[in-house]
Design a protein around this motif. Sequence first.
Motif, PDB file in Angstrom:
ATOM      1  N   LEU A 113      53.869  32.544 -19.229  1.00 21.87           N
ATOM      2  CA  LEU A 113      52.960  31.952 -18.240  1.00 21.87           C
ATOM      3  C   LEU A 113      53.069  32.683 -16.899  1.00 21.87           C
ATOM      4  O   LEU A 113      52.055  32.944 -16.241  1.00 21.87           O
ATOM      5  CB  LEU A 113      53.261  30.473 -18.064  1.00 21.87           C
ATOM      6  N   PHE A 114      54.287  33.005 -16.492  1.00 28.17           N
ATOM      7  CA  PHE A 114      54.457  33.753 -15.237  1.00 28.17           C
ATOM      8  C   PHE A 114      53.856  35.149 -15.368  1.00 28.17           C
ATOM      9  O   PHE A 114      53.221  35.648 -14.430  1.00 28.17           O
ATOM     10  CB  PHE A 114      55.937  33.837 -14.858  1.00 28.17           C
ATOM     11  N   ALA A 115      54.052  35.782 -16.526  1.00 27.66           N
ATOM     12  CA  ALA A 115      53.462  37.102 -16.736  1.00 27.66           C
ATOM     13  C   ALA A 115      51.946  37.026 -16.663  1.00 27.66           C
ATOM     14  O   ALA A 115      51.289  37.897 -16.052  1.00 27.66           O
ATOM     15  CB  ALA A 115      53.895  37.657 -18.094  1.00 27.66           C
ATOM     16  N   ALA A 116      51.360  35.973 -17.244  1.00 28.47           N
ATOM     17  CA  ALA A 116      49.907  35.808 -17.212  1.00 28.47           C
ATOM     18  C   ALA A 116      49.397  35.635 -15.790  1.00 28.47           C
ATOM     19  O   ALA A 116      48.382  36.234 -15.393  1.00 28.47           O
ATOM     20  CB  ALA A 116      49.499  34.601 -18.062  1.00 28.47           C
ATOM     21  N   ARG A 117      50.099  34.832 -14.996  1.00 29.71           N
ATOM     22  CA  ARG A 117      49.672  34.606 -13.614  1.00 29.71           C
ATOM     23  C   ARG A 117      49.812  35.879 -12.777  1.00 29.71           C
ATOM     24  O   ARG A 117      48.962  36.169 -11.924  1.00 29.71           O
ATOM     25  CB  ARG A 117      50.497  33.479 -12.986  1.00 29.71           C
ATOM     26  N   LEU A 118      50.881  36.635 -13.013  1.00 22.46           N
ATOM     27  CA  LEU A 118      51.068  37.876 -12.261  1.00 22.46           C
ATOM     28  C   LEU A 118      49.994  38.901 -12.627  1.00 22.46           C
ATOM     29  O   LEU A 118      49.463  39.597 -11.752  1.00 22.46           O
ATOM     30  CB  LEU A 118      52.463  38.443 -12.525  1.00 22.46           C
ATOM     31  N   ILE A 119      49.681  39.009 -13.917  1.00 26.72           N
ATOM     32  CA  ILE A 119      48.622  39.933 -14.351  1.00 26.72           C
ATOM     33  C   ILE A 119      47.295  39.540 -13.712  1.00 26.72           C
ATOM     34  O   ILE A 119      46.550  40.396 -13.202  1.00 26.72           O
ATOM     35  CB  ILE A 119      48.504  39.939 -15.884  1.00 26.72           C
TER      36      ILE A 119
END
Length: 417
Positions: A113-119
């Motif tokens: 989820l954090f990776a998705a938000r950062l992307i």
Amino acid sequence: MSWKRPSTSLCAFLTLLNDRLGESIVFPLLPFLLASFTDNGRTLGLLAGSYAIAQFAVTPLIGSLSDRFGRRPVIGICVAGSVVGLSLFAVTVSIDWQAIPWAAGTSLPLVLLFAARLIDGVSGGTAATAGAVLADISTPENRAKAFGLIGVAFGLGFILGPAFGGLLSQTNVTLPVWAAAAFALINLLLVLLLLPETHPPEARLAMPRKRDLNPLIALQKVFTNPQVRRLCGAFFLFFLAFNGFTAVLVLYFKQAFDWGPGLAANAFLVVGVVATVVQGGLIGPLVKRFGEWRLTLAGLGFVIAGCLLVPMATAENATRVVFPAVAILALGTGLVTPCLRALVSRRLDDSGQGAALGSLQGLQSLGSFIGPPLAGLAYDVVGQRSPFWLGITVLAGVAALVAGGLPRRGEHAPDPF
């Protein structure tokens, strides 16, 4: 007008709309989407702020890349990144992780989820590039009208996002995220098929030095200018406070009032409608009548009033209190943001406008990153209502900073009587 112009304007408009729509669909539903992973405010605050810090870090680079290599490839890559980020988020919240033996009980879903938000945040530089496209295809005398599309797209995004999110969440809480990813995919296809290059090779610029791409350097420059240092500090603190308590707002609605995603999204729909009406139609006449300085202070008063009302609501009267409260919050924000920008702009000569106003966007992103984790920490450690009291305290400091700078040339505050 050539045949390319309508498709160019359409692609730029949809890119701006997509930039706001994805965020305004997901944000009001975050506590419900995270319910099976975590229910603490700190994680929610960090997740809400991660988008902003990623956008803050890369926006100068994205702008320079579009000047060097053209608008079309940069917008295409950024929109593709938005598709990837939103799709990864949708997939992650749709999987039953407890049914997967090797993943059950691990932090893998939160990492994704954090990776998705950062992307998605890294891809959020599309707004600046889409604005550059509108500037490329407009004559100087029509540029203000073209830039009006930015306000229309953002206003529609803040209205349509919560509306669609609330409606689709009644079927399934993850469905709105899939809808946001689908809209980003449609946006990408239109960019690839219809958007021509608007920045010709002869107008391309070399990449700036690495130092000039550091967003903190630009902020350092603006704070060394005594003309705007105080107001820029107020601008940063305003967004730190506002984005802090709004980041935990839906979590508070869920836990204090037992609200579902529909009611929470409707509250943000009210915010979108009121803010759009204020910034789209009322702000011009109000500035002429009262001046930016007074409207900034009045707007801060409205935000503080709305922030006071929310924690006073009970489960029995929540809808009667919260909806007027968020409308007052939106009214205040609709006044503060453009008026405070205008106060900064008026204190600078023409040569300093671009850098300073670009720095304001950086300050907004930085405040939007720092505020949510602080509010989430206060929510968990001090109490559910503490982010609102903390926000009120910081907003009072913002009002003191603004009030301490008396109106200067062009910052008239006419007598309203």
